[in-house]
Write a protein that holds these residues in place. Sequence first.
Motif, PDB file in Angstrom:
ATOM      1  N   GLU A 205      -8.908  -1.452  -2.110  1.00  0.00           N
ATOM      2  CA  GLU A 205     -10.301  -1.025  -2.071  1.00  0.00           C
ATOM      3  C   GLU A 205     -10.995  -1.403  -0.750  1.00  0.00           C
ATOM      4  O   GLU A 205     -12.127  -0.977  -0.492  1.00  0.00           O
ATOM      5  N   MET A 206     -10.315  -2.180   0.100  1.00  0.00           N
ATOM      6  CA  MET A 206     -10.919  -2.605   1.359  1.00  0.00           C
ATOM      7  C   MET A 206     -10.583  -1.656   2.510  1.00  0.00           C
ATOM      8  O   MET A 206     -11.140  -1.778   3.597  1.00  0.00           O
ATOM      9  N   ALA A 207      -9.661  -0.712   2.287  1.00  0.00           N
ATOM     10  CA  ALA A 207      -9.141   0.111   3.384  1.00  0.00           C
ATOM     11  C   ALA A 207     -10.234   0.889   4.102  1.00  0.00           C
ATOM     12  O   ALA A 207     -10.132   1.137   5.302  1.00  0.00           O
ATOM     13  N   GLU A 208     -11.284   1.322   3.397  1.00  0.00           N
ATOM     14  CA  GLU A 208     -12.365   2.057   4.033  1.00  0.00           C
ATOM     15  C   GLU A 208     -13.600   1.196   4.261  1.00  0.00           C
ATOM     16  O   GLU A 208     -14.352   1.411   5.207  1.00  0.00           O
ATOM     17  N   ARG A 209     -13.814   0.194   3.402  1.00  0.00           N
ATOM     18  CA  ARG A 209     -15.024  -0.629   3.534  1.00  0.00           C
ATOM     19  C   ARG A 209     -15.063  -1.393   4.858  1.00  0.00           C
ATOM     20  O   ARG A 209     -16.141  -1.627   5.408  1.00  0.00           O
ATOM     21  N   ILE A 210     -13.869  -1.774   5.380  1.00  0.00           N
ATOM     22  CA  ILE A 210     -13.854  -2.578   6.602  1.00  0.00           C
ATOM     23  C   ILE A 210     -14.346  -1.792   7.816  1.00  0.00           C
ATOM     24  O   ILE A 210     -14.659  -2.391   8.850  1.00  0.00           O
ATOM     25  N   PHE A 211     -14.425  -0.462   7.709  1.00  0.00           N
ATOM     26  CA  PHE A 211     -14.914   0.349   8.826  1.00  0.00           C
ATOM     27  C   PHE A 211     -16.423   0.589   8.745  1.00  0.00           C
ATOM     28  O   PHE A 211     -16.985   1.269   9.608  1.00  0.00           O
TER      29      PHE A 211
ATOM     30  N   PRO B  88     -20.411  -0.459   9.012  1.00  0.00           N
ATOM     31  CA  PRO B  88     -21.169  -1.428   9.819  1.00  0.00           C
ATOM     32  C   PRO B  88     -21.611  -2.623   8.977  1.00  0.00           C
ATOM     33  O   PRO B  88     -21.975  -2.490   7.808  1.00  0.00           O
ATOM     34  N   PHE B  89     -21.560  -3.807   9.570  1.00  0.00           N
ATOM     35  CA  PHE B  89     -22.017  -5.073   9.001  1.00  0.00           C
ATOM     36  C   PHE B  89     -21.181  -5.530   7.798  1.00  0.00           C
ATOM     37  O   PHE B  89     -21.599  -6.406   7.047  1.00  0.00           O
ATOM     38  N   PHE B  90     -20.005  -4.965   7.588  1.00  0.00           N
ATOM     39  CA  PHE B  90     -19.093  -5.472   6.554  1.00  0.00           C
ATOM     40  C   PHE B  90     -17.949  -6.200   7.247  1.00  0.00           C
ATOM     41  O   PHE B  90     -17.296  -5.650   8.133  1.00  0.00           O
ATOM     42  N   SER B  91     -17.694  -7.457   6.878  1.00  0.00           N
ATOM     43  CA  SER B  91     -16.649  -8.249   7.521  1.00  0.00           C
ATOM     44  C   SER B  91     -15.926  -9.095   6.479  1.00  0.00           C
ATOM     45  O   SER B  91     -16.533  -9.566   5.503  1.00  0.00           O
ATOM     46  N   THR B  92     -14.625  -9.277   6.678  1.00  0.00           N
ATOM     47  CA  THR B  92     -13.830 -10.162   5.821  1.00  0.00           C
ATOM     48  C   THR B  92     -13.746 -11.562   6.407  1.00  0.00           C
ATOM     49  O   THR B  92     -13.124 -12.438   5.814  1.00  0.00           O
ATOM     50  N   LYS B  93     -14.365 -11.762   7.593  1.00  0.00           N
ATOM     51  CA  LYS B  93     -14.322 -13.068   8.251  1.00  0.00           C
ATOM     52  C   LYS B  93     -15.672 -13.769   8.096  1.00  0.00           C
ATOM     53  O   LYS B  93     -16.711 -13.130   8.169  1.00  0.00           O
ATOM     54  N   LYS B  94     -15.629 -15.107   7.898  1.00  0.00           N
ATOM     55  CA  LYS B  94     -16.857 -15.866   7.678  1.00  0.00           C
ATOM     56  C   LYS B  94     -17.809 -15.745   8.867  1.00  0.00           C
ATOM     57  O   LYS B  94     -19.018 -15.653   8.695  1.00  0.00           O
ATOM     58  N   GLN B  95     -17.251 -15.761  10.078  1.00  0.00           N
ATOM     59  CA  GLN B  95     -18.102 -15.721  11.256  1.00  0.00           C
ATOM     60  C   GLN B  95     -18.217 -14.318  11.853  1.00  0.00           C
ATOM     61  O   GLN B  95     -18.746 -14.140  12.931  1.00  0.00           O
ATOM     62  N   GLY B  96     -17.685 -13.299  11.160  1.00  0.00           N
ATOM     63  CA  GLY B  96     -17.673 -11.940  11.707  1.00  0.00           C
ATOM     64  C   GLY B  96     -19.025 -11.255  11.608  1.00  0.00           C
ATOM     65  O   GLY B  96     -19.809 -11.516  10.694  1.00  0.00           O
ATOM     66  N   LEU B  97     -19.310 -10.363  12.566  1.00  0.00           N
ATOM     67  CA  LEU B  97     -20.535  -9.572  12.542  1.00  0.00           C
ATOM     68  C   LEU B  97     -20.357  -8.260  11.781  1.00  0.00           C
ATOM     69  O   LEU B  97     -21.324  -7.602  11.433  1.00  0.00           O
TER      70      LEU B  97
ATOM     71  N   SER C 196     -16.152  -0.747  13.087  1.00  0.00           N
ATOM     72  CA  SER C 196     -17.073   0.393  13.099  1.00  0.00           C
ATOM     73  C   SER C 196     -17.193   0.980  14.497  1.00  0.00           C
ATOM     74  O   SER C 196     -17.160   2.191  14.691  1.00  0.00           O
ATOM     75  N   ILE C 197     -17.296   0.114  15.509  1.00  0.00           N
ATOM     76  CA  ILE C 197     -17.365   0.567  16.899  1.00  0.00           C
ATOM     77  C   ILE C 197     -16.065   1.249  17.294  1.00  0.00           C
ATOM     78  O   ILE C 197     -16.054   2.304  17.930  1.00  0.00           O
TER      79      ILE C 197
END
Length: 703
Positions: A645-651, A653-662, A667-668
């Motif tokens: 379910e993460m295959a499209e969500r990670i693209f 904007p403002f969705f990140s699987t990393k604690k410090q990610g923006l 998306s860019i």
Amino acid sequence: MLNYWVAEPGQGRPGAFTSIAEEASGSWLVCASTEGILRFENGRFTRISDPAFGKFLPHVYCSLVAPDGSAWFAGEQFACRLRSGEATMLFRDAPVQGEAVRAVASLGASVWFGTYYGTLLKWDGSKLMMAAPRGTFPGGITSMVPEDEETLWVGSASGVYRWRTGLLKKWGREDGLVSGNIRALHRDPDGTLWIGTLGGGLSRLKEGKVVNYTMREGLVDDVISQILPDDQGAIWLGSNRGIMRVERGDLAAVDSGLIAELHPVVFGKNEGVLCPQCASGCSPPAIKTRDGRLLFPTVGGVAEIHPQRVLAMGMADPKAVVESAMVDGKRRPLGKPLVVPSGQHRVEISYTAPALAGGEWIRFQHRLEGVDEGWVKAGSRRLASYSGLSPGRYRFQVVATDSRSHRSESVASLAVIIRPQFWETWWFRASGVILLVAAGGAAGLWLTNRRHTRELVEIERSRQMRAELAHMSRVTLLGELSASLAHELKQPLTTILANSQAALRYLTNVPVELDEVRSSLEDISSADRRANEIIERMRNMVKNGESALESRDINADIEQALLLINNDLIERKVSIETRFSSDVSLVKGDHIQLQQVLLNLVLNGCDAMAASPPPDRQLLVETRPSDPGFILVAVSDCGPGLAPEMAERIFKPFFSTKKQGLGMGLSICRAIIGAHGGRLWVDNNKERGATFSFTLRTVGEGE
């Protein structure tokens, strides 16, 4: 002065030319990496056919004409010898079997062959034999020049070697080279060795001492893939951004401190080199013909230069002109003073210097009288911006210098008038006196118009609500742009911090490690240039500007991008493997934006494997043909993979699987690839990890 030759439809598909040799008749034999051997004669390319080749030769990389008049060609698992009046000799068995020959050199009766796997082969006049086994030269041989019949200078991805019947001596970064990844070699009769590097500019090795010349010293690029002297005493350099002519006297003047930087004559797109990225990784690439012309293979054609005509060409005075003026993004007419209303406004003045040739390398200086104390060096930048100017009269001036540092006597100028705020004018002060006199009468009028005032208050409240909504929209957009810029600048800023800390440590050592300090400062300079290019790209995106797309060798661009983060990969204990397909065609793209995409994907892969033990931290970067008209680039990691379910969500904007990610990187990346006509997606690997893949359009015939 310059001709640029490309294969027309019906003469062989245009592709990356890698090496050139000249026949006794004066015709050229050109190696096309995917098209075999082409002969250029009377303005046309034709493919050479020979019964000994069978249906078609495999990929051909390098060529030369030996002193005995025989022509040698080599490439993927083959070498061949062509000589007039004799049968063609084709070698496909051991020791060439299983090797990819990338470099060839000759002296006397000996012909040497260097391979991608670090093997050295030798033709002694009667047979082809192994001179040094596989792996002797780590990183693969890219270039060779002979010193005598038993001594060779060899360039590889790991440094420069002097080889003499099995005895090796190496020069690398520890000996003063800015980069140990060698792309070209040339040896002068006096023993001076000129070294072209990937990312480290031009180096000179003489009497054991290394001297480096980079963009900081005035070169237009730090990737030097071809080195060739002319009969007039100058050195010509093929790079990713065109062909440079450098005077030896200027090099000596920089060494002695007489001048601050080099001023090369540059041949790029404006001068007719349609594909300015010169061929790299094969030797010898460029040659000097018997009549003194210089031939440079590029990824899209062959540049033919007459150096004696370069000396005779007249230098036109590069006259700067003011091209446009804008206030807060709105264009204002020229031909009269630029009048700016009162208040805080942003003034932008763009300028240029029309030129039939050399326009890409023109440099500018400008000043705003009353603000700048002296001339401001703007380099190739063609825009001056000012904010918060005080009321008054100013004059903007700009002058241009050409690629030989000739400064124009013509100064372009524009008068600028900043209007004062209304309370700073004489009429405002006079009006204040009148208002005080009329204050008593105004009180009566106020009582009469109280009802009307309430209506005006309601109107104003409605206007303020609309203004607040517009402000919220601008703040939201600003947040997205800020997040994008912060994400893209993180990598070069991290590189600058790491290298500055390293330089401080080296300065505290006893004795001081000046070579390491110099290397760290060079890396800081490179990261700063990259950050500036990212900001320029982001600024163009905000202004709805279009990226400058050009024909690129994607394999070479990936190799250069990985070099930028080599230290980061070592620190993370990540090993990286590349599998570049030689069948991949040229692509059309913006190499800085494509570099951003690759660096994002590689660093994301490193983050995904951070919890894995070091032996399991392995990344694979590969290229291969995809659908017709496309190539595919894939980055595979050995991490835990992604939930379906993460295959499209990670693209998003403002969705990140990393604690410090923006949550902006992918998306860019998807937006950049989409703008290039491709697509970006992710798949889980069969065993472990994930693979991020993207496609790019290839360059079609005639482009």
